[in-house]
Enzyme design. Structure first.
Site, PDB file in Angstrom:
ATOM      1  N   GLU A  28      -1.457 -26.651  -1.645  1.00 45.05           N
ATOM      2  CA  GLU A  28      -1.828 -25.485  -2.436  1.00 45.05           C
ATOM      3  C   GLU A  28      -2.994 -25.791  -3.368  1.00 45.05           C
ATOM      4  O   GLU A  28      -3.869 -24.943  -3.571  1.00 45.05           O
ATOM      5  CB  GLU A  28      -0.625 -24.981  -3.228  1.00 45.05           C
ATOM      6  N   TYR A 111      -0.084 -18.809  -9.934  1.00 45.14           N
ATOM      7  CA  TYR A 111      -0.081 -18.796  -8.477  1.00 45.14           C
ATOM      8  C   TYR A 111       0.557 -20.063  -7.909  1.00 45.14           C
ATOM      9  O   TYR A 111       1.444 -19.991  -7.051  1.00 45.14           O
ATOM     10  CB  TYR A 111      -1.503 -18.652  -7.917  1.00 45.14           C
ATOM     11  N   ASP A 129      -2.346 -14.469  -3.737  1.00 49.58           N
ATOM     12  CA  ASP A 129      -3.702 -14.989  -3.607  1.00 49.58           C
ATOM     13  C   ASP A 129      -4.619 -13.855  -3.139  1.00 49.58           C
ATOM     14  O   ASP A 129      -4.211 -12.685  -3.061  1.00 49.58           O
ATOM     15  CB  ASP A 129      -3.742 -16.187  -2.649  1.00 49.58           C
ATOM     16  N   CYS A 184      -5.661  -9.134   8.564  1.00 42.40           N
ATOM     17  CA  CYS A 184      -6.203  -8.216   7.558  1.00 42.40           C
ATOM     18  C   CYS A 184      -7.309  -8.906   6.768  1.00 42.40           C
ATOM     19  O   CYS A 184      -7.250  -9.044   5.545  1.00 42.40           O
ATOM     20  CB  CYS A 184      -5.068  -7.750   6.640  1.00 42.40           C
ATOM     21  N   CYS A 191      -7.192  -4.377  12.910  1.00 42.48           N
ATOM     22  CA  CYS A 191      -6.128  -3.393  12.681  1.00 42.48           C
ATOM     23  C   CYS A 191      -5.311  -3.120  13.937  1.00 42.48           C
ATOM     24  O   CYS A 191      -4.109  -2.842  13.853  1.00 42.48           O
ATOM     25  CB  CYS A 191      -6.721  -2.103  12.132  1.00 42.48           C
ATOM     26  N   CYS A 194      -2.396  -5.416  14.067  1.00 40.17           N
ATOM     27  CA  CYS A 194      -1.597  -5.533  12.844  1.00 40.17           C
ATOM     28  C   CYS A 194      -0.183  -4.986  13.054  1.00 40.17           C
ATOM     29  O   CYS A 194      -0.015  -3.859  13.535  1.00 40.17           O
ATOM     30  CB  CYS A 194      -2.279  -4.780  11.705  1.00 40.17           C
ATOM     31  N   CYS A 200       0.369   1.468   7.282  1.00 43.16           N
ATOM     32  CA  CYS A 200      -0.694   1.058   6.344  1.00 43.16           C
ATOM     33  C   CYS A 200      -1.388   2.294   5.774  1.00 43.16           C
ATOM     34  O   CYS A 200      -1.961   3.103   6.506  1.00 43.16           O
ATOM     35  CB  CYS A 200      -1.704   0.174   7.068  1.00 43.16           C
TER      36      CYS A 200
END
Length: 282
Positions: A28, A111, A129, A184, A191, A194, A200
C-alpha cells in the site's frame, strides 16, 4: 461486483492468503501514486530483503531510500522505515490489527490504515483511493469524474456504500478498487464489460462528459522533482559518501540543483557531512 472480482482479479503477491499484514502495508505504501507494474519488482526485492518489520527496523533509514530506487516520492521509504521501528517498539514486531493503532504509526494516514485493516484483517472500513472515488462518483452520483481532491463527501459516500457484513465489506473494498483499475478507468472506461453497468447512474444518464475544472496531468521533465531524483540516484549508487562535485555534475541548473538538494536535506532524505560530502541518511 463481488462475483466479477472473484473471476477477474489480478494475481498479486500481497493478495496471497499467506501474505500477511506486513506485505499489505508495504504494497500500500508503494502503490500510492505508482502503478502496479512499477511496484511489483521493487516490492519483491523489498520483501526478500525485509520480510518482517524487524528486518527493516534494524537497517539505517538510508537503506530504505536506496531500495526504493525509482518508485518516486521517496519520503514514503522513510515513513515506512519509521513505521517499522514503531511496530517493533510498540507492537512486538507485528503490524497491529487495531485501526487506531495503525493510524498512530508514522506516515500512516486514513487511507493506509483502512487498507491494512480491511485487506489484511478483513475489517469493515471505507478504503477510498482515486479508483474507488471514480467508481462511486459514476455509479452512485452520475458524474464522469470525482472532485480533483478527496473530500469529506467522498468518504461519506464510500461509507454508505459499504455492505454491513464485515467480511463482505472487506471483499467489496478491494473489488471496487479493482473495478476502477481495470474497467472503470479515467480515460477509456470499458462500460460494456462492467458488472454494474445496468445500475450505474452515469451510464443510465447517457455517460455525460466531465464538465468540471481542468484536470491537469503532472509534469516531470525539468522539474525540481526530476532534479531531486537525479541527486538521489547518485547517492543511491554510491557505497561511500559523495563529494559535492559529483552532485553538481548531475544537474546543469545550479540554482535548481541547490534548491533540490536543500529540500532533500530538509526532508531527511540526504545527510550532509563534513568537507562537502553527502550520503543517504545513516
Amino acid at each position: 461486483m463481488l462475483t466479477w472480482y472473484d473471476a477477474n482479479k489480478r494475481t498479486l503477491p500481497w493478495r496471497e492468503p499467506d501474505a500477511g499484514a506486513w506485505a499489505v502495508m508495504v504494497s500500500e505504501c508503494m502503490l500510492q501514486q505508482t502503478p502496479v507494474n512499477r511496484v511489483l519488482p521493487a516490492y519483491q526485492r523489498w520483501m526478500e530483503r525485509w520480510p518482517k518489520p524487524v528486518d527493516l527496523a534494524a537497517e539505517a533509514p538510508g537503506e530504505a531510500v536506496r531500495a526504493w530506487d525509482r518508485l518516486g516520492y521517496p519520503r514514503r521509504a522513510l515513513r515506512l522505515h519509521a513505521a517499522a521501528q514503531a511496530i517493533v517498539e510498540r507492537h512486538g514486531g507485528e503490524v497491529p490489527d487495531d485501526h487506531a493503532d495503525l493510524l498512530a504509526l508514522p506516515g500512516v494516514g486514513t487511507y493506509t490504515a483502512a487498507a491494512i485493516a480491511s485487506f489484511a484483517y478483513g475489517q469493515r472500513h471505507a478504503v477510498v483511493d482515486t479508483n474507488v472515488r471514480r467508481v462511486l462518483a459514476r455509479a452512485l452520483t452520475g458524474v464522469a469524474q470525482p472532485s480533483i481532491s478527496p473530500t469529506a463527501a467522498d468518504q461519506r459516500l464510500a461509507v454508505a456504500a459499504l455492505p454491513a457484513d464485515e467480511h463482505t465489506a472487506a471483499r467489496w473494498a478491494v473489488a471496487s478498487m479493482e473495478l476502477g483499475a481495470l474497467i472503470c478507468t479515467a480515460r477509456t472506461p470499458r462500460c460494456a464489460d462492467c458488472p454494474i453497468r445496468s445500475q450505474c447512474a452515469w451510464v443510465l444518464a447517457g455517460s455525460p462528459p466531465y464538465d468540471g475544472p481542468p484536470r491537469r496531468g503532472q509534469t516531470y521533465e525539468g522539474t525540481d522533482r526530476q532534479a531531486r531524483g537525479r541527486l538521489l540516484a547518485v547517492l543511491r549508487s554510491a557505497a561511500a559518501p559523495v563529494p559535492k562535485s559529483e552532485l553538481d555534475a548531475c544537474w546543469p541548473d545550479a540554482v535548481q540543483r541547490e534548491r533540490a538538494l536543500d529540500g532533500l536535506v530538509a526532508d531527511g532524505l540526504v545527510e550532509p557531512l563534513a568537507d562537502q560530502q553527502y550520503r543517504l541518511p545513516g
